[in-house]
Design a protein around this motif. Structure first.
Motif, short mmCIF file in Angstrom:
data_model
loop_
_atom_site.label_atom_id
_atom_site.label_comp_id
_atom_site.label_asym_id
_atom_site.label_seq_id
_atom_site.Cartn_x
_atom_site.Cartn_y
_atom_site.Cartn_z
N VAL A 69 0.84 -1.19 0.00
CA VAL A 69 0.00 0.00 0.00
C VAL A 69 0.88 1.24 0.00
O VAL A 69 1.64 1.47 0.95
CB VAL A 69 -0.92 0.02 1.24
CG1 VAL A 69 -1.81 1.26 1.23
CG2 VAL A 69 -1.76 -1.24 1.32
N ILE A 70 0.78 2.02 -1.06
CA ILE A 70 1.52 3.28 -1.14
C ILE A 70 0.66 4.37 -0.51
O ILE A 70 -0.52 4.50 -0.83
CB ILE A 70 1.81 3.68 -2.60
CG1 ILE A 70 2.68 2.62 -3.28
CG2 ILE A 70 2.45 5.05 -2.67
CD1 ILE A 70 2.83 2.82 -4.78
N GLY A 71 1.24 5.13 0.39
CA GLY A 71 0.53 6.24 1.02
C GLY A 71 1.31 7.53 0.87
O GLY A 71 2.53 7.55 1.03
N MET A 72 0.61 8.60 0.53
CA MET A 72 1.29 9.88 0.33
C MET A 72 0.31 11.01 0.60
O MET A 72 -0.87 10.90 0.26
CB MET A 72 1.80 9.97 -1.10
CG MET A 72 2.68 11.17 -1.40
SD MET A 72 4.30 11.11 -0.64
CE MET A 72 5.07 9.85 -1.61
N MET A 107 10.33 2.44 2.90
CA MET A 107 10.56 3.86 2.61
C MET A 107 11.90 4.02 1.90
O MET A 107 12.75 3.14 1.96
CB MET A 107 10.53 4.70 3.88
CG MET A 107 11.60 4.39 4.89
SD MET A 107 11.55 5.39 6.42
CE MET A 107 10.03 4.89 7.18
N GLY A 108 12.05 5.16 1.26
CA GLY A 108 13.33 5.51 0.66
C GLY A 108 14.24 6.16 1.69
O GLY A 108 13.80 6.56 2.78
N GLY A 157 5.77 7.64 2.34
CA GLY A 157 6.47 8.73 1.67
C GLY A 157 7.41 8.22 0.59
O GLY A 157 7.48 7.04 0.30
N GLY A 158 8.10 9.12 0.01
CA GLY A 158 9.08 8.76 -0.99
C GLY A 158 8.56 8.79 -2.40
O GLY A 158 8.01 7.80 -2.89
N VAL A 159 8.71 9.92 -3.06
CA VAL A 159 8.27 10.06 -4.44
C VAL A 159 9.00 9.07 -5.34
O VAL A 159 8.38 8.40 -6.17
CB VAL A 159 8.50 11.51 -4.93
CG1 VAL A 159 8.30 11.62 -6.43
CG2 VAL A 159 7.57 12.46 -4.20
N ASP A 160 10.30 8.94 -5.17
CA ASP A 160 11.07 8.04 -6.03
C ASP A 160 10.66 6.59 -5.83
O ASP A 160 10.49 5.85 -6.80
CB ASP A 160 12.56 8.21 -5.80
CG ASP A 160 13.07 9.57 -6.25
OD1 ASP A 160 12.44 10.19 -7.13
OD2 ASP A 160 14.10 10.03 -5.71
N VAL A 161 10.49 6.18 -4.59
CA VAL A 161 10.07 4.81 -4.30
C VAL A 161 8.66 4.57 -4.86
O VAL A 161 8.39 3.53 -5.47
CB VAL A 161 10.13 4.51 -2.79
CG1 VAL A 161 9.51 3.16 -2.48
CG2 VAL A 161 11.56 4.56 -2.30
N THR A 162 7.77 5.54 -4.68
CA THR A 162 6.42 5.42 -5.21
C THR A 162 6.44 5.22 -6.72
O THR A 162 5.77 4.33 -7.25
CB THR A 162 5.59 6.67 -4.85
OG1 THR A 162 5.42 6.69 -3.43
CG2 THR A 162 4.24 6.68 -5.53
N ARG A 163 7.21 6.03 -7.41
CA ARG A 163 7.28 5.91 -8.87
C ARG A 163 7.85 4.56 -9.28
O ARG A 163 7.36 3.92 -10.22
CB ARG A 163 8.12 7.04 -9.45
CG ARG A 163 7.43 8.38 -9.38
CD ARG A 163 8.30 9.47 -9.93
NE ARG A 163 7.69 10.78 -9.72
CZ ARG A 163 8.35 11.92 -9.72
NH1 ARG A 163 9.65 11.93 -9.93
NH2 ARG A 163 7.71 13.05 -9.52
N ALA A 174 2.86 -2.55 -6.55
CA ALA A 174 1.97 -2.06 -5.50
C ALA A 174 0.55 -2.52 -5.78
O ALA A 174 0.15 -2.70 -6.93
CB ALA A 174 2.04 -0.54 -5.42
N ASP A 175 -0.22 -2.67 -4.70
CA ASP A 175 -1.60 -3.13 -4.81
C ASP A 175 -2.62 -2.02 -4.59
O ASP A 175 -3.70 -2.06 -5.15
CB ASP A 175 -1.86 -4.24 -3.79
CG ASP A 175 -0.91 -5.42 -4.00
OD1 ASP A 175 -1.00 -6.04 -5.08
OD2 ASP A 175 -0.09 -5.69 -3.11
N GLU A 176 -2.28 -1.06 -3.72
CA GLU A 176 -3.18 0.05 -3.43
C GLU A 176 -2.40 1.35 -3.40
O GLU A 176 -1.22 1.36 -3.07
CB GLU A 176 -3.87 -0.12 -2.07
CG GLU A 176 -5.00 -1.10 -2.06
CD GLU A 176 -5.74 -1.14 -0.73
OE1 GLU A 176 -5.59 -0.22 0.11
OE2 GLU A 176 -6.49 -2.11 -0.52
#
Length: 184
Positions: free
Chosen positions: A5-8, A51-52, A121-127, A135-137
């Motif tokens: 689950v990515i959260g931002m 996290m990154g 967090g982590g824009v780079d990791v999210t991308r 990622a699933d969510e």
């Protein structure tokens, strides 16, 4: 198997930090957020965090034990682990993953068991996660603030990612949007 689950948290105009690198305007509710059902549910569902290094360093890692909301194994994606590891205990541990996002996800999901891996967090990791389909969510908390400039959450290159809305929740002044990431 654990879901990822990515959260931002973002501003209404899509920034995750302002021009100076500050996230302060996005988290005026941080002290109160921890006691909400929203956050308590997230804590209960979490078996590991990912996290990154930049996100890791933005906090005070030595103060995470007993204070950070996720008292679980934390996996930090980095090229250079710190020379001195931060404080850890039997609940909160740090693993510094240097061999890529796939390895970080594999290690975090193994540690999480049947609970979720929260990507914090982590824009780079999210991308990287979105581009690799790992990622699933996706949970995006929108704050009613316009930063005008800074670091964006989404830029070019993610047009192939397909989302299905799962829910919308109001948590104080934030609006939390939850999406399932469709697998092709």
């Amino acid at each position: 198997m654990a879901k990822v689950v990515i959260g931002m948290t973002v501003s209404l105009d899509g920034f995750v930090e302002d021009q100076t690198g500050s996230v302060a305007r996005l988290y005026p509710d941080l002290a109160d957020l921890r006691d909400t059902a929203y956050m308590q549910d997230m804590i209960k569902e979490t078996g590991a965090a990912l996290m990154g290094k930049r996100t890791f360093e933005m906090g005070e890692p030595d103060s995470f034990v007993g204070n950070y909301e996720f008292q679980v194994p934390i996996f930090v994606l980095t090229h250079n682990p710190p020379a001195v590891p931060p404080k850890q205990d039997e609940h909160l541990t740090f693993t510094f993953v240097t061999d890529g996002v796939e390895s970080a996800v594999a290690q975090a999901t193994a540690a999480a068991g049947d609970k979720a891996v929260q990507v914090v967090g982590g824009v780079d990791v999210t991308r990287q996660l979105l581009e690799a389909g790992l990622a699933d969510e996706l949970r995006v908390d929108v704050m009613p603030v316009l930063l005008g400039a800074g670091r964006r959450l989404f830029d070019e290159g993610l047009g192939h990612v397909q989302l299905e809305k799962l829910g919308v929740q109001e948590v104080g002044s934030r609006t939390s949007l939850t999406f399932r990431i469709k697998k092709s």
